[in-house]
Enzyme design. Structure first.
Site, short mmCIF file in Angstrom:
data_model
loop_
_atom_site.label_atom_id
_atom_site.label_comp_id
_atom_site.label_asym_id
_atom_site.label_seq_id
_atom_site.Cartn_x
_atom_site.Cartn_y
_atom_site.Cartn_z
N SER A 6 0.85 -1.19 0.00
CA SER A 6 0.00 0.00 0.00
C SER A 6 0.88 1.24 0.00
CB SER A 6 -0.90 0.02 1.23
OG SER A 6 -1.43 1.32 1.39
N HIS A 31 -1.25 -1.40 -4.25
CA HIS A 31 -2.52 -1.07 -3.58
C HIS A 31 -2.60 0.45 -3.40
CE1 HIS A 31 -5.96 -2.10 -0.96
NE2 HIS A 31 -5.55 -1.10 -0.18
N ASP A 33 -4.78 3.55 -2.01
CA ASP A 33 -5.84 3.89 -1.07
C ASP A 33 -6.41 5.27 -1.37
OD1 ASP A 33 -6.02 1.65 0.81
OD2 ASP A 33 -3.92 2.12 1.24
N MET A 35 -9.08 8.03 -0.42
CA MET A 35 -9.89 8.45 0.74
C MET A 35 -10.43 9.85 0.50
SD MET A 35 -7.52 7.14 3.87
CE MET A 35 -6.70 5.55 3.86
N HIS A 64 -8.43 0.89 -4.00
CA HIS A 64 -9.34 0.69 -2.86
C HIS A 64 -10.05 2.01 -2.60
CE1 HIS A 64 -9.52 -0.31 1.77
NE2 HIS A 64 -10.71 -0.23 1.23
N MET A 66 -12.18 4.21 -0.60
CA MET A 66 -12.80 4.47 0.70
C MET A 66 -13.50 5.82 0.59
SD MET A 66 -9.66 3.07 2.97
CE MET A 66 -8.59 3.20 1.54
N MET A 135 -11.32 -5.84 5.70
CA MET A 135 -10.54 -4.86 6.47
C MET A 135 -10.24 -5.43 7.85
SD MET A 135 -9.99 -2.42 4.42
CE MET A 135 -9.02 -1.50 5.62
N ASP A 175 -6.52 -6.36 4.55
CA ASP A 175 -5.89 -5.03 4.56
C ASP A 175 -5.95 -4.43 5.96
OD1 ASP A 175 -5.02 -2.47 3.97
OD2 ASP A 175 -6.71 -1.96 2.65
C1 DX5 Z 1 -6.23 1.60 5.68
C2 DX5 Z 1 -5.84 1.35 4.25
C3 DX5 Z 1 -4.71 0.41 4.16
C4 DX5 Z 1 -3.44 0.93 4.79
C5 DX5 Z 1 -2.81 -0.23 5.47
O1 DX5 Z 1 -7.36 2.35 5.76
O2 DX5 Z 1 -6.91 0.81 3.49
O3 DX5 Z 1 -4.48 -0.05 2.84
O4 DX5 Z 1 -2.53 1.47 3.89
O5 DX5 Z 1 -1.70 0.21 6.17
P1 DX5 Z 1 -0.93 -0.72 7.20
O6 DX5 Z 1 -0.45 -1.92 6.45
O7 DX5 Z 1 0.15 0.14 7.71
O8 DX5 Z 1 -1.94 -1.11 8.27
ZN ZN Z 2 -6.42 -0.21 1.52
#
Ligand code: DX5
Ligand code: ZN
Length: 218
Positions: A6, A31, A33, A35, A64, A66, A135, A175
């Site tokens: 990620s 990956h 993320d 947000m 991903h 979110m 998650m 994740d």
């Molecule tokens: C969290 C994200 C993850 C995050 C995981 O909300 O969706 O993908 O990057 O980070 P680590 O591996 O540090 O928990």
């Molecule tokens: Zn993620």
């Protein structure tokens, strides 16, 4: 097993370097993320960044989302070059329509569940998705602690897919809070793809750490 670093935990001013590290470590996915500051408290990146990452690598981009109202943005993320687009069940009013739409555009569709969301909320889309993202933290931040209850949900997802007859067709991705020292139990529970952010980009040699993850077997 597959590893999806990620880039949330990478230096956003040096994402090209992070991509190179993923390539050197033979990562399976990158990956990404996304947000929006609503579904989760944080704002990260949008389709333009995905588009520029796509120019730099052939590794599939595992995006991903979110975000609230993902239907508004799916076309943009697909046009940007996402290979997998994952939406949250909690953010989709018409989940089956949304994941079917993603697939109809020739992109893999994923569905993600927050820790509080029961697995039966995705029972009706098991034939419409390519990936289930479980998650193991409440989404929003890297570097959080793995929630052990996720192990049960992973094994339930494994059973659900086996009973449904499409275990081979659907990947179980996990994740949040995955480290080298708990990765094996996550795989043993039934995971196929491990996402790791801080455990990879928080080390001095991310490429080598990806390789170490790849050596873990269940
Ligand atoms: C969290 C994200 C993850 C995050 C995981 O909300 O969706 O993908 O990057 O980070 P680590 O591996 O540090 O928990
Ligand atoms: Zn993620």
């Amino acid at each position: 097993m597959k590893v999806a670093p990620s880039i949330l935990s990478a230096d956003f001013a040096h994402l090209a370097k992070a991509i190179k590290q993923c390539e050197s470590g033979l990562a399976d996915y990158v990956h990404v993320d996304v947000m929006d500051g609503h579904f989760v408290p944080v704002i990260t990146i949008g389709p333009d960044v995905v588009r520029d990452l796509k120019k730099r690598t052939d590794i599939p981009l595992d995006v991903h989302l979110m975000i609230e109202e993902p239907d508004k943005y799916i076309d943009d993320f697909i046009a940007a070059g996402s290979n997998i687009v994952t939406v949250h069940v909690e953010a989709c009013v018409h989940l089956q329509r949304t994941v079917s739409y993603i697939r109809s555009k020739g992109v893999k569709a994923g569905v993600s569940l927050n820790p509080a969301t029961p697995l039966n909320t995705i029972q009706h889309v098991l034939n419409d998705v390519d990936l289930i993202l479980i998650m193991s933290v409440n989404p929003g931040f890297g570097g959080q602690q793995f929630i052990p209850d996720a192990l049960h949900k992973i094994s339930q997802a494994d059973i659900l897919l086996k009973n449904n007859g499409n275990r081979e067709a659907v990947e179980i991705e996990v994740d949040g809070g995955i480290k080298l020292n708990n990765a094996k139990e996550v795989l043993d529970a039934g995971a196929d793809v491990l996402v790791a952010g801080s455990a990879i980009f928080g080390t001095n040699d991310p490429a080598q750490t990806v390789k170490l993850f790849k050596q873990i077997h269940n």
